[in-house]
Design a protein around this motif. Structure first.
Motif, PDB file in Angstrom:
ATOM      1  N   GLU A  85       0.772  -1.059   0.052  1.00 38.91           N
ATOM      2  CA  GLU A  85       0.088  -0.356  -0.074  1.00 38.91           C
ATOM      3  C   GLU A  85       0.380   1.169  -0.125  1.00 38.91           C
ATOM      4  O   GLU A  85       0.289   2.487   0.304  1.00 38.91           O
ATOM      5  CB  GLU A  85      -1.204  -0.043   0.918  1.00 38.91           C
ATOM      6  N   SER A  86       2.300   1.552  -0.089  1.00 38.41           N
ATOM      7  CA  SER A  86       2.963   2.366   0.282  1.00 38.41           C
ATOM      8  C   SER A  86       4.334   2.708  -0.106  1.00 38.41           C
ATOM      9  O   SER A  86       4.634   0.863  -0.631  1.00 38.41           O
ATOM     10  CB  SER A  86       3.096   2.727   1.464  1.00 38.41           C
ATOM     11  N   LEU A 180      -8.365 -16.725   4.201  1.00 31.44           N
ATOM     12  CA  LEU A 180      -9.353 -16.947   2.814  1.00 31.44           C
ATOM     13  C   LEU A 180      -9.357 -15.192   1.652  1.00 31.44           C
ATOM     14  O   LEU A 180     -10.272 -15.535   1.119  1.00 31.44           O
ATOM     15  CB  LEU A 180     -10.778 -16.600   3.607  1.00 31.44           C
ATOM     16  N   ALA A 181      -8.989 -14.164   2.334  1.00 35.42           N
ATOM     17  CA  ALA A 181      -8.931 -13.006   2.212  1.00 35.42           C
ATOM     18  C   ALA A 181      -8.075 -12.091   3.206  1.00 35.42           C
ATOM     19  O   ALA A 181      -7.743 -12.150   3.975  1.00 35.42           O
ATOM     20  CB  ALA A 181     -10.999 -12.769   2.200  1.00 35.42           C
ATOM     21  N   TYR A 182      -8.307 -10.308   2.168  1.00 31.92           N
ATOM     22  CA  TYR A 182      -7.185  -9.523   2.425  1.00 31.92           C
ATOM     23  C   TYR A 182      -8.180  -8.572   2.418  1.00 31.92           C
ATOM     24  O   TYR A 182      -8.738  -8.149   1.218  1.00 31.92           O
ATOM     25  CB  TYR A 182      -5.907  -9.838   2.242  1.00 31.92           C
ATOM     26  N   SER A 183      -8.170  -7.588   2.967  1.00 28.08           N
ATOM     27  CA  SER A 183      -8.618  -5.988   3.049  1.00 28.08           C
ATOM     28  C   SER A 183      -7.343  -5.234   3.406  1.00 28.08           C
ATOM     29  O   SER A 183      -6.592  -4.956   4.459  1.00 28.08           O
ATOM     30  CB  SER A 183      -9.847  -6.120   3.603  1.00 28.08           C
ATOM     31  N   ALA A 184      -7.543  -3.708   3.096  1.00 26.23           N
ATOM     32  CA  ALA A 184      -6.987  -2.711   3.760  1.00 26.23           C
ATOM     33  C   ALA A 184      -7.611  -2.392   4.110  1.00 26.23           C
ATOM     34  O   ALA A 184      -6.899  -1.448   5.607  1.00 26.23           O
ATOM     35  CB  ALA A 184      -7.137  -1.458   2.130  1.00 26.23           C
ATOM     36  N   ARG A 185      -8.391  -2.422   5.082  1.00 28.51           N
ATOM     37  CA  ARG A 185      -9.605  -2.459   6.427  1.00 28.51           C
ATOM     38  C   ARG A 185      -8.904  -3.204   7.062  1.00 28.51           C
ATOM     39  O   ARG A 185      -8.658  -4.412   6.828  1.00 28.51           O
ATOM     40  CB  ARG A 185     -10.680  -2.374   5.912  1.00 28.51           C
TER      41      ARG A 185
END
Length: 314
Positions: A85-86, A180-185
């Motif tokens: 993200e950076s 299962l999943a990844y998020s920016a939150r």
């Protein structure tokens, strides 16, 4: 302990220890890997894959630990972060690639690109979403020497992919809460009504993450910062013969805080004929973070309990 009457016609599966998915204090992490170094593991993955804010252990520390653990003769792989993200995240990734000694587990396309540019062999991580032989062939052409299928790929589908691309070693996620999943939150920060960038490092208060229950009080998912995991523990050891028969080379065990050494030894003992599948499974159930499941492997719902439907759809 009773021994198995017969041995598999194939070579036993190799065992790997996947990257640490939880946030533990540095001293605890180092102590954990000191113990892991003594166990019958063929490969150990190191690195932060979930959250850039978990920087108590720096990239340089992971590389130094990799050098120390490599003295045991085990294969050491450095795992990259899933969501970049950076620019700081990119700098950390570049350091992982530029070390040049250890393979990289590439968990996003940026890692694949850098590994290719530096001629560094890489393991194609499960978040690259390889669901067919054509995609696997593409990553092989980019430098992948091994791949980890997504956890929801069934045995039937995996057998077809391996049959068509047998030259790329396959490593299956065989133990642990399933990513299962990844998020920016950050869901853990949200649980505490905190902002992600002011999370107070609450993940460290939950060394095995936070179980999310349904309104009926049934375990459903596990919250691990920016990562969503299953509440059940993937357990594929009882499918040993099927795994080896289709050509899987390595079984990945995902770290957990308690009982990890015993979990490794139980897997090793069954793979080498010292325990029956029933004996190993009964003991593993006592050590798991959640109920043992293998639904995805059988082409069923991921929450399906181990052995349910008598291996239907495999």
């Amino acid at each position: 302990m009773n021994t198995m009457d017969t041995q598999s016609e194939h070579q036993p599966l190799q065992l790997s220890l996947g990257p640490l998915l939880f946030f533990w204090p540095k001293a605890q992490v180092l102590k954990f890997y000191e113990e892991m170094a003594t166990l019958p593991l063929d490969a150990i993955y190191l690195g932060e894959v979930v959250c850039a804010r978990r920087y108590e252990i720096r990239v340089e520390d992971w590389i130094d630990l990799a050098k120390d653990l490599s003295q045991t003769g085990k294969e050491i792989v450095l795992s990259s972060q899933v969501l970049l993200e950076s620019e700081i995240d990119l700098r950390r990734l570049r350091k992982l690639v530029e070390q040049g000694t250890f393979k990289l587990e590439a968990n996003d396309l940026g890692a694949v690109k850098l590994a290719r540019e530096h001629g560094l062999p890489f393991v194609a991580g499960q978040t690259l979403n390889i669901y067919n032989e054509e995609t696997l062939q593409l990553f092989q052409s980019l430098g992948a020497v091994r791949w980890v299928p997504p956890v929801e790929v069934s045995a039937k589908k995996l057998a077809t992919i391996i049959q068509n691309r047998p030259e790329v070693d396959c490593e299956v996620y065989g133990w642990g809460l399933m990513p299962l999943a990844y998020s920016a939150r950050c869901f853990t920060a949200r649980h505490y009504n905190l902002r992600k960038d002011l999370c107070e490092f609450k993940c460290q208060e939950h060394p095995d993450a936070l179980v999310l229950n349904t309104r009926e009080g049934q375990p459903f998912l596990t919250i691990n910062g920016t990562q969503t995991m299953s509440s059940g523990c993937q357990a594929l050891l009882s499918h040993q013969q099927e795994l080896t028969g289709m050509g899987v080379k390595m079984l990945r065990l995902s770290p957990q805080l308690q009982h990890m050494a015993e979990i490794v030894r139980l897997h090793y003992d069954q793979l080498h004929g010292k325990l029956t599948p029933k004996q190993a499974t009964e003991q593993l159930q006592e050590l798991a973070q959640g109920a043992l499941v293998d639904g995805y492997w059988r082409g069923a719902a991921g929450v399906a309990a181990l052995g349910e439907s008598a291996h239907a759809n495999t």
